[in-house]
Design an enzyme around this catalytic site. Structure first.
Site, PDB file in Angstrom:
ATOM      1  N   PRO A 187       0.790  -1.249   0.000  1.00 28.23           N
ATOM      2  CA  PRO A 187       0.000   0.000   0.000  1.00 28.23           C
ATOM      3  C   PRO A 187       0.814   1.288   0.000  1.00 28.23           C
ATOM      4  CG  PRO A 187       0.039  -0.955   2.193  1.00 28.23           C
ATOM      5  CD  PRO A 187       0.742  -1.948   1.301  1.00 28.23           C
ATOM      6  N   GLY A 188       2.161   1.221   0.217  1.00 31.35           N
ATOM      7  CA  GLY A 188       2.917   2.449   0.013  1.00 31.35           C
ATOM      8  C   GLY A 188       3.884   2.851   1.118  1.00 31.35           C
ATOM      9  N   GLY A 189       4.243   1.914   1.985  1.00 26.45           N
ATOM     10  CA  GLY A 189       5.171   2.252   3.079  1.00 26.45           C
ATOM     11  C   GLY A 189       6.533   2.713   2.576  1.00 26.45           C
ATOM     12  N   ASP A 205       2.813  -1.507  -8.886  1.00 23.28           N
ATOM     13  CA  ASP A 205       2.204  -2.639  -8.176  1.00 23.28           C
ATOM     14  C   ASP A 205       0.957  -3.065  -8.932  1.00 23.28           C
ATOM     15  OD1 ASP A 205       0.878  -4.337  -6.064  1.00 23.28           O
ATOM     16  OD2 ASP A 205       2.519  -3.564  -4.845  1.00 23.28           O
ATOM     17  N   ASP A 243      10.072  -4.880  -3.218  1.00 18.84           N
ATOM     18  CA  ASP A 243       9.517  -5.625  -2.083  1.00 18.84           C
ATOM     19  C   ASP A 243       8.411  -6.545  -2.619  1.00 18.84           C
ATOM     20  OD1 ASP A 243       9.403  -6.244   0.643  1.00 18.84           O
ATOM     21  OD2 ASP A 243       7.948  -4.669   1.109  1.00 18.84           O
ATOM     22  N   LYS A 272      12.052 -12.759  -0.922  1.00 21.47           N
ATOM     23  CA  LYS A 272      10.998 -13.393  -0.098  1.00 21.47           C
ATOM     24  C   LYS A 272      11.073 -14.902  -0.255  1.00 21.47           C
ATOM     25  CE  LYS A 272       8.409  -9.415   0.206  1.00 21.47           C
ATOM     26  NZ  LYS A 272       7.853  -8.796   1.394  1.00 21.47           N
TER      27      LYS A 272
HETATM   28  C1  LIG Z   1       4.977  -6.901   0.956  1.00 18.25           C
HETATM   29  S1  LIG Z   1       3.938  -6.068  -0.141  1.00 18.25           S
HETATM   30  C2  LIG Z   1       4.786  -4.557  -0.367  1.00 18.25           C
HETATM   31  C3  LIG Z   1       4.703  -3.601   0.789  1.00 18.25           C
HETATM   32  C4  LIG Z   1       5.260  -2.237   0.436  1.00 18.25           C
HETATM   33  N1  LIG Z   1       6.706  -2.291   0.230  1.00 18.25           N
HETATM   34  C5  LIG Z   1       4.965  -1.221   1.494  1.00 18.25           C
HETATM   35  O1  LIG Z   1       5.916  -0.657   2.058  1.00 18.25           O
HETATM   36  O2  LIG Z   1       3.794  -0.932   1.749  1.00 18.25           O
HETATM   37  C6  LIG Z   1       4.194  -6.895  -1.651  1.00 18.25           C
HETATM   38  C7  LIG Z   1       3.521  -6.300  -2.837  1.00 18.25           C
HETATM   39  O3  LIG Z   1       3.963  -6.973  -3.997  1.00 18.25           O
HETATM   40  C8  LIG Z   1       2.932  -6.805  -4.957  1.00 18.25           C
HETATM   41  N2  LIG Z   1       3.192  -7.641  -6.125  1.00 18.25           N
HETATM   42  C9  LIG Z   1       3.114  -8.984  -6.272  1.00 18.25           C
HETATM   43  N3  LIG Z   1       3.495  -9.345  -7.536  1.00 18.25           N
HETATM   44  C10 LIG Z   1       3.820  -8.199  -8.178  1.00 18.25           C
HETATM   45  C11 LIG Z   1       4.331  -7.894  -9.468  1.00 18.25           C
HETATM   46  N4  LIG Z   1       4.583  -8.856 -10.371  1.00 18.25           N
HETATM   47  N5  LIG Z   1       4.571  -6.605  -9.781  1.00 18.25           N
HETATM   48  C12 LIG Z   1       4.347  -5.614  -8.893  1.00 18.25           C
HETATM   49  N6  LIG Z   1       3.892  -5.844  -7.642  1.00 18.25           N
HETATM   50  C13 LIG Z   1       3.634  -7.115  -7.297  1.00 18.25           C
HETATM   51  C14 LIG Z   1       1.674  -7.106  -4.174  1.00 18.25           C
HETATM   52  O4  LIG Z   1       0.548  -6.588  -4.806  1.00 18.25           O
HETATM   53  C15 LIG Z   1       2.000  -6.410  -2.834  1.00 18.25           C
HETATM   54  O5  LIG Z   1       1.438  -5.122  -2.806  1.00 18.25           O
END
Ligand SMILES: C[S@@+](CC[C@H](N)C(=O)[O-])C[C@H]1O[C@@H](n2cnc3c(N)ncnc32)[C@H](O)[C@@H]1O
Length: 311
Positions: A187-189, A205, A243, A272
């Protein structure tokens, strides 16, 4: 001298690996063999190994026999000021010894800051009169633990803390005029943290960014897969952040394209792990990239962080 041995102590040709919380199984697999285990502490003979699932590595361990806690405290203090207690047994006695040593900084850190230059040692008691310690450790923080003064209002997730930690360890951070790609941003951290440093951010994203983060100055949001973003179609980046939740080889293949293109200068990417697995082969490939390292941050969960910054 960093890594000095207290008078009367016996140096060990070994290192002590302090497992990251809940990650002892991965550390055991990385080390292969060890001489003794005390809780999350693993003593292993031989040179220091680049273990990743650690919160800290004691790089010049010694054994110190002592007759009283006062004597042990004096021996440690004769080497340096900072010693973090790391009890694995004899919890009460360890706490009593810690009370005889100078207090350690306990206030949460305000980002940004530079890592403390003073060495941070660590010790544990093996029995009533035998201490295992090391003046030199891989982490400048007590037992690798880093707590930030948190912002409970601005960021939409707490993931920003691992970005802050990675930037502190990197000794470098984006600033005004720097162009960042934040892959897997929602969501944008991370985007919030980067915008807060004055950098411009392209956040990508599949899921939407929280609207108030998308509206921050310097932030542009693109919906879709980050992996479809090719270096040749992008302006050069000062920083590439990821991330994204994905299999580590998928991230590696994408990062490799950016490395080969020379169109990104600095990288911070979360690797991950899926389920209970540790994809060691891909992690080794990341770690083999010149000028880079793979670490388990205090704020990482079942994941590692790959950091590559230009000097
Ligand atoms: C752990 S969360 C990210 C949290 C973010 N760094 C923050 O600070 O709020 C992982 C994100 O990866 C995204 N995601 C998964 N596959 C993706 C892709 N191929 N391209 C872009 N985003 C992707 C998911 O939608 C999710 O929002």
């Amino acid at each position: 001298m960093i890594g000095a041995i207290p008078p009367g102590a016996r140096p060990l040709e070994a290192a002590v690996y302090h497992a990251a919380p809940g990650m002892t199984r991965h550390l055991l697999a990385e080390l292969g063999e060890w001489d003794r285990q005390d809780g999350d502490l693993l003593l292993r003979s031989g040179p220091v190994l680049p273990a990743r699932w650690v919160r800290n590595i004691w790089t010049r361990p010694f054994l110190l026999e002592f007759a009283s806690l006062g004597e042990a405290a004096a021996a440690l203090r004769s080497v340096q000021r900072n010693w973090a207690p790391c009890p694995a047994r004899l919890f009460r006695r360890t706490a009593l010894l810690a009370e005889k040593l100078p207090p350690l900084p306990s206030k949460p850190k305000v980002f940004p800051f530079d890592p403390p230059p003073a060495p941070m040692g660590a010790f544990t008691l093996l029995d009533e009169g035998l201490l295992l310690g090391s003046a030199a450790c891989s982490s400048p923080f007590p037992n690798g633990e880093l707590r930030f003064e948190e912002d409970t209002e601005g960021p939409p997730s707490r993931a920003y803390r691992k970005l802050w930690e990675a930037l502190v360890l990197a000794g470098k951070r984006p600033g005004p005029g720097d162009r960042c790609l934040d892959a897997g941003a929602s969501p944008g951290g991370w985007t919030w943290a980067l915008a807060g440093l004055g950098a411009s951010v392209l956040a990508v994203d599949r899921a939407p960014l929280e609207p108030r983060i998308a509206a921050l100055p310097g932030v542009e949001f693109r919906k879709g897969s980050a992996f479809s973003l090719r270096p040749e179609d992008s302006d050069p980046l000062d920083w590439l952040f990821s991330d994204v939740i994905c299999y580590p080889p998928v991230l590696y293949d994408w990062v490799e394209k950016w490395l080969d293109s020379g169109r990104a200068r600095n990288f911070v990417c979360t690797i991950k792990m899926q389920g209970e697995e540790y994809d060691r082969a891909t992690t080794d490939r990341f770690a083999a990239i010149p000028g880079s390292r793979v670490v388990h941050l205090w704020h990482n969960k079942h994941e590692l962080t790959w950091i590559k910054v230009n000097e």
